[in-house]
Design a protein around this motif. Structure first.
Motif, PDB file in Angstrom:
ATOM      1  N   GLU A  98       5.966   6.792  -9.124  1.00 25.15           N
ATOM      2  CA  GLU A  98       4.818   6.883  -8.220  1.00 25.15           C
ATOM      3  C   GLU A  98       3.954   5.626  -8.339  1.00 25.15           C
ATOM      4  OE1 GLU A  98       1.750  10.400  -7.495  1.00 25.15           O
ATOM      5  OE2 GLU A  98       1.401   9.397  -9.420  1.00 25.15           O
ATOM      6  N   PHE A  99       3.701   5.208  -9.565  1.00 22.18           N
ATOM      7  CA  PHE A  99       2.923   4.001  -9.817  1.00 22.18           C
ATOM      8  C   PHE A  99       3.561   2.795  -9.139  1.00 22.18           C
ATOM      9  CE2 PHE A  99       2.887   0.146 -12.440  1.00 22.18           C
ATOM     10  CZ  PHE A  99       1.558  -0.222 -12.313  1.00 22.18           C
ATOM     11  N   ARG A 100       4.845   2.580  -9.371  1.00 21.78           N
ATOM     12  CA  ARG A 100       5.508   1.394  -8.813  1.00 21.78           C
ATOM     13  C   ARG A 100       5.561   1.441  -7.292  1.00 21.78           C
ATOM     14  NH1 ARG A 100       8.840  -3.227  -9.962  1.00 21.78           N
ATOM     15  NH2 ARG A 100       8.913  -4.088  -7.863  1.00 21.78           N
ATOM     16  N   GLU A 101       5.712   2.613  -6.710  1.00 23.45           N
ATOM     17  CA  GLU A 101       5.696   2.739  -5.249  1.00 23.45           C
ATOM     18  C   GLU A 101       4.344   2.314  -4.681  1.00 23.45           C
ATOM     19  OE1 GLU A 101       6.934   6.789  -4.655  1.00 23.45           O
ATOM     20  OE2 GLU A 101       9.031   6.317  -5.155  1.00 23.45           O
ATOM     21  N   LYS A 102       3.271   2.667  -5.371  1.00 22.37           N
ATOM     22  CA  LYS A 102       1.936   2.256  -4.936  1.00 22.37           C
ATOM     23  C   LYS A 102       1.760   0.738  -5.078  1.00 22.37           C
ATOM     24  CE  LYS A 102      -0.329   6.664  -5.672  1.00 22.37           C
ATOM     25  NZ  LYS A 102      -1.549   7.340  -6.098  1.00 22.37           N
ATOM     26  N   ILE A 103       2.297   0.182  -6.148  1.00 20.48           N
ATOM     27  CA  ILE A 103       2.242  -1.269  -6.338  1.00 20.48           C
ATOM     28  C   ILE A 103       3.010  -1.958  -5.217  1.00 20.48           C
ATOM     29  CG2 ILE A 103       2.955  -3.190  -7.838  1.00 20.48           C
ATOM     30  CD1 ILE A 103       0.572  -1.535  -8.928  1.00 20.48           C
ATOM     31  N   ASP A 104       4.209  -1.480  -4.932  1.00 21.90           N
ATOM     32  CA  ASP A 104       5.032  -2.078  -3.880  1.00 21.90           C
ATOM     33  C   ASP A 104       4.334  -2.021  -2.522  1.00 21.90           C
ATOM     34  OD1 ASP A 104       7.017  -2.750  -5.686  1.00 21.90           O
ATOM     35  OD2 ASP A 104       8.252  -0.989  -5.235  1.00 21.90           O
ATOM     36  N   LYS A 105       3.614  -0.944  -2.267  1.00 24.85           N
ATOM     37  CA  LYS A 105       2.863  -0.830  -1.012  1.00 24.85           C
ATOM     38  C   LYS A 105       1.809  -1.935  -0.927  1.00 24.85           C
ATOM     39  CE  LYS A 105      -0.192   2.198   1.577  1.00 24.85           C
ATOM     40  NZ  LYS A 105      -1.143   3.293   1.467  1.00 24.85           N
ATOM     41  N   CYS A 106       1.072  -2.144  -2.003  1.00 22.13           N
ATOM     42  CA  CYS A 106       0.057  -3.211  -2.032  1.00 22.13           C
ATOM     43  C   CYS A 106       0.684  -4.584  -1.852  1.00 22.13           C
ATOM     44  CB  CYS A 106      -0.725  -3.180  -3.344  1.00 22.13           C
ATOM     45  SG  CYS A 106      -1.801  -1.768  -3.530  1.00 22.13           S
ATOM     46  N   TYR A 152       5.436 -11.186 -13.224  1.00 21.44           N
ATOM     47  CA  TYR A 152       4.348 -10.203 -13.192  1.00 21.44           C
ATOM     48  C   TYR A 152       4.450  -9.147 -14.279  1.00 21.44           C
ATOM     49  CZ  TYR A 152       2.050 -11.551  -8.832  1.00 21.44           C
ATOM     50  OH  TYR A 152       1.332 -12.204  -7.864  1.00 21.44           O
ATOM     51  N   CYS A 153       5.322  -9.312 -15.253  1.00 16.29           N
ATOM     52  CA  CYS A 153       5.512  -8.225 -16.227  1.00 16.29           C
ATOM     53  C   CYS A 153       4.225  -7.909 -16.985  1.00 16.29           C
ATOM     54  CB  CYS A 153       6.651  -8.514 -17.177  1.00 16.29           C
ATOM     55  SG  CYS A 153       6.498  -9.995 -18.177  1.00 16.29           S
ATOM     56  N   ASP A 154       3.453  -8.930 -17.344  1.00 15.34           N
ATOM     57  CA  ASP A 154       2.213  -8.657 -18.074  1.00 15.34           C
ATOM     58  C   ASP A 154       1.158  -8.014 -17.179  1.00 15.34           C
ATOM     59  OD1 ASP A 154       2.022 -11.028 -16.651  1.00 15.34           O
ATOM     60  OD2 ASP A 154       1.500 -12.243 -18.391  1.00 15.34           O
ATOM     61  N   HIS A 155       1.023  -8.515 -15.955  1.00 12.32           N
ATOM     62  CA  HIS A 155       0.066  -7.923 -15.012  1.00 12.32           C
ATOM     63  C   HIS A 155       0.371  -6.453 -14.757  1.00 12.32           C
ATOM     64  CE1 HIS A 155      -0.975 -12.071 -14.026  1.00 12.32           C
ATOM     65  NE2 HIS A 155      -1.978 -11.611 -13.301  1.00 12.32           N
ATOM     66  N   ILE A 156       1.633  -6.194 -14.411  1.00 16.35           N
ATOM     67  CA  ILE A 156       2.004  -4.830 -14.028  1.00 16.35           C
ATOM     68  C   ILE A 156       1.863  -3.869 -15.201  1.00 16.35           C
ATOM     69  CG2 ILE A 156       4.506  -4.888 -14.416  1.00 16.35           C
ATOM     70  CD1 ILE A 156       4.729  -3.588 -11.572  1.00 16.35           C
ATOM     71  N   CYS A 157       2.053  -4.369 -16.414  1.00 16.27           N
ATOM     72  CA  CYS A 157       1.857  -3.502 -17.583  1.00 16.27           C
ATOM     73  C   CYS A 157       0.385  -3.148 -17.784  1.00 16.27           C
ATOM     74  CB  CYS A 157       2.432  -4.153 -18.837  1.00 16.27           C
ATOM     75  SG  CYS A 157       4.220  -4.010 -18.925  1.00 16.27           S
ATOM     76  N   ILE A 158      -0.492  -4.084 -17.517  1.00 19.34           N
ATOM     77  CA  ILE A 158      -1.924  -3.781 -17.610  1.00 19.34           C
ATOM     78  C   ILE A 158      -2.297  -2.740 -16.564  1.00 19.34           C
ATOM     79  CG2 ILE A 158      -4.245  -4.712 -17.241  1.00 19.34           C
ATOM     80  CD1 ILE A 158      -3.169  -7.337 -18.502  1.00 19.34           C
ATOM     81  N   TRP A 159      -1.826  -2.934 -15.337  1.00 17.23           N
ATOM     82  CA  TRP A 159      -2.112  -1.956 -14.288  1.00 17.23           C
ATOM     83  C   TRP A 159      -1.511  -0.594 -14.640  1.00 17.23           C
ATOM     84  CZ3 TRP A 159       0.272  -5.773 -10.276  1.00 17.23           C
ATOM     85  CH2 TRP A 159      -0.554  -6.890 -10.151  1.00 17.23           C
ATOM     86  N   ALA A 160      -0.281  -0.589 -15.147  1.00 13.20           N
ATOM     87  CA  ALA A 160       0.381   0.673 -15.517  1.00 13.20           C
ATOM     88  C   ALA A 160      -0.345   1.349 -16.680  1.00 13.20           C
ATOM     89  CB  ALA A 160       1.842   0.414 -15.882  1.00 13.20           C
ATOM     90  N   TYR A 161      -0.776   0.549 -17.644  1.00 11.79           N
ATOM     91  CA  TYR A 161      -1.537   1.095 -18.782  1.00 11.79           C
ATOM     92  C   TYR A 161      -2.764   1.853 -18.267  1.00 11.79           C
ATOM     93  CZ  TYR A 161      -4.426   1.189 -22.994  1.00 11.79           C
ATOM     94  OH  TYR A 161      -5.223   1.586 -24.039  1.00 11.79           O
ATOM     95  N   PHE A 193       8.336  -1.893 -15.837  1.00 14.01           N
ATOM     96  CA  PHE A 193       7.932  -1.768 -14.436  1.00 14.01           C
ATOM     97  C   PHE A 193       8.280  -2.989 -13.598  1.00 14.01           C
ATOM     98  CE2 PHE A 193       5.112   0.814 -17.009  1.00 14.01           C
ATOM     99  CZ  PHE A 193       5.184   2.036 -16.375  1.00 14.01           C
ATOM    100  N   SER A 194       8.933  -3.989 -14.195  1.00 15.48           N
ATOM    101  CA  SER A 194       9.250  -5.201 -13.432  1.00 15.48           C
ATOM    102  C   SER A 194      10.642  -5.725 -13.754  1.00 15.48           C
ATOM    103  CB  SER A 194       8.212  -6.282 -13.702  1.00 15.48           C
ATOM    104  OG  SER A 194       8.205  -6.647 -15.068  1.00 15.48           O
ATOM    105  N   CYS A 195      11.529  -4.833 -14.095  1.00 18.97           N
ATOM    106  CA  CYS A 195      12.887  -5.228 -14.457  1.00 18.97           C
ATOM    107  C   CYS A 195      13.655  -5.758 -13.245  1.00 18.97           C
ATOM    108  CB  CYS A 195      13.614  -4.038 -15.063  1.00 18.97           C
ATOM    109  SG  CYS A 195      14.888  -4.513 -16.224  1.00 18.97           S
ATOM    110  N   ASP A 196      13.193  -5.428 -12.032  1.00 17.07           N
ATOM    111  CA  ASP A 196      13.879  -5.887 -10.830  1.00 17.07           C
ATOM    112  C   ASP A 196      13.695  -7.377 -10.566  1.00 17.07           C
ATOM    113  OD1 ASP A 196      11.200  -5.151 -10.344  1.00 17.07           O
ATOM    114  OD2 ASP A 196      11.574  -4.829  -8.216  1.00 17.07           O
ATOM    115  N   VAL A 238      11.950   0.362 -11.900  1.00 19.58           N
ATOM    116  CA  VAL A 238      11.375   1.113 -13.020  1.00 19.58           C
ATOM    117  C   VAL A 238      12.508   1.583 -13.916  1.00 19.58           C
ATOM    118  CG1 VAL A 238      10.108   3.183 -13.710  1.00 19.58           C
ATOM    119  CG2 VAL A 238       9.375   1.913 -11.701  1.00 19.58           C
ATOM    120  N   ILE A 239      12.399   1.265 -15.191  1.00 18.92           N
ATOM    121  CA  ILE A 239      13.371   1.736 -16.168  1.00 18.92           C
ATOM    122  C   ILE A 239      12.606   2.417 -17.292  1.00 18.92           C
ATOM    123  CG2 ILE A 239      15.104   1.059 -17.865  1.00 18.92           C
ATOM    124  CD1 ILE A 239      15.843  -1.258 -16.041  1.00 18.92           C
TER     125      ILE A 239
END
Length: 169
Positions: free
Chosen positions: A17-25, A40-49, A88-91, A104-105
């Motif tokens: 759900e989180f990653r789908e919202k990120i992808d929308k943005c 973006y691995c560090d950014h997305i981890c902060i947002w996910a945290y 959250f950024s393995c792709d 997402v893995i």
């Protein structure tokens, strides 16, 4: 259903759900999120945290290295909670033949009776998991991270609005 499988299913659903919202943005603001998810691995981890914390998850750790991709050099950041590694950024990485990894893995880390790490994959997508050791990033300093890149504050504001998170220091 055993509790670990249930924990995984709930966690995986929140992560997706989180990653789908990120992808929308990202889709709506392509000019701002250049080359997403690359770098973006560090950014997305902060947002996910912050997102996972808003959903009641506590004691989340930041991890650095590369637990999932054995053939990669360099650093990579992901989150760890209650035995589960979440990427959250393995792709941003590709498999042989150009196919990308899943966006997402989620992988559970277990230990056998001798203390050796056993990694069980619960994501529906295939992934090869490395046995590399990781380091725990003990400090979460949103100010330092956010001001390290010029677009970080704009990105954060867009993302957090979509996620329904009020950013506070």
């Amino acid at each position: 259903m055993d509790s670990n499988k249930s924990n995984f299913q709930k966690l995986y659903a929140v992560c997706k759900e989180f990653r789908e919202k990120i992808d929308k943005c990202v889709c709506e603001h392509q000019d701002l999120f250049v080359n997403f998810p690359h770098g973006y691995c560090d950014h997305i981890c902060i947002w996910a945290y912050d997102y996972l914390t808003s959903k009641g998850y506590t004691n989340i750790e930041f991890r650095i290295h590369d637990p999932f991709l054995p053939d990669r050099d360099g650093s990579h950041v992901w989150l760890y909670w209650n035995g589960f590694n979440m990427d959250f950024s393995c792709d941003q990485f590709s498999l042989e033949g150009g196919k990308q990894y899943a966006s997402v893995i989620v992988v559970e880390t277990k230990y056998d009776k001798n203390g050796y790490v056993i990694r069980n994959r619960y994501t529906p997508e295939h992934v090869t998991i490395s046995n590399r050791e990781s380091q725990v990033l003990l400090e979460y300093d949103p100010l330092r991270v956010l001001y390290a890149w010029p677009n970080s504050i704009k990105e954060r504001d867009i993302i957090y609005k979509e996620l329904g998170i009020v950013f506070e220091f």
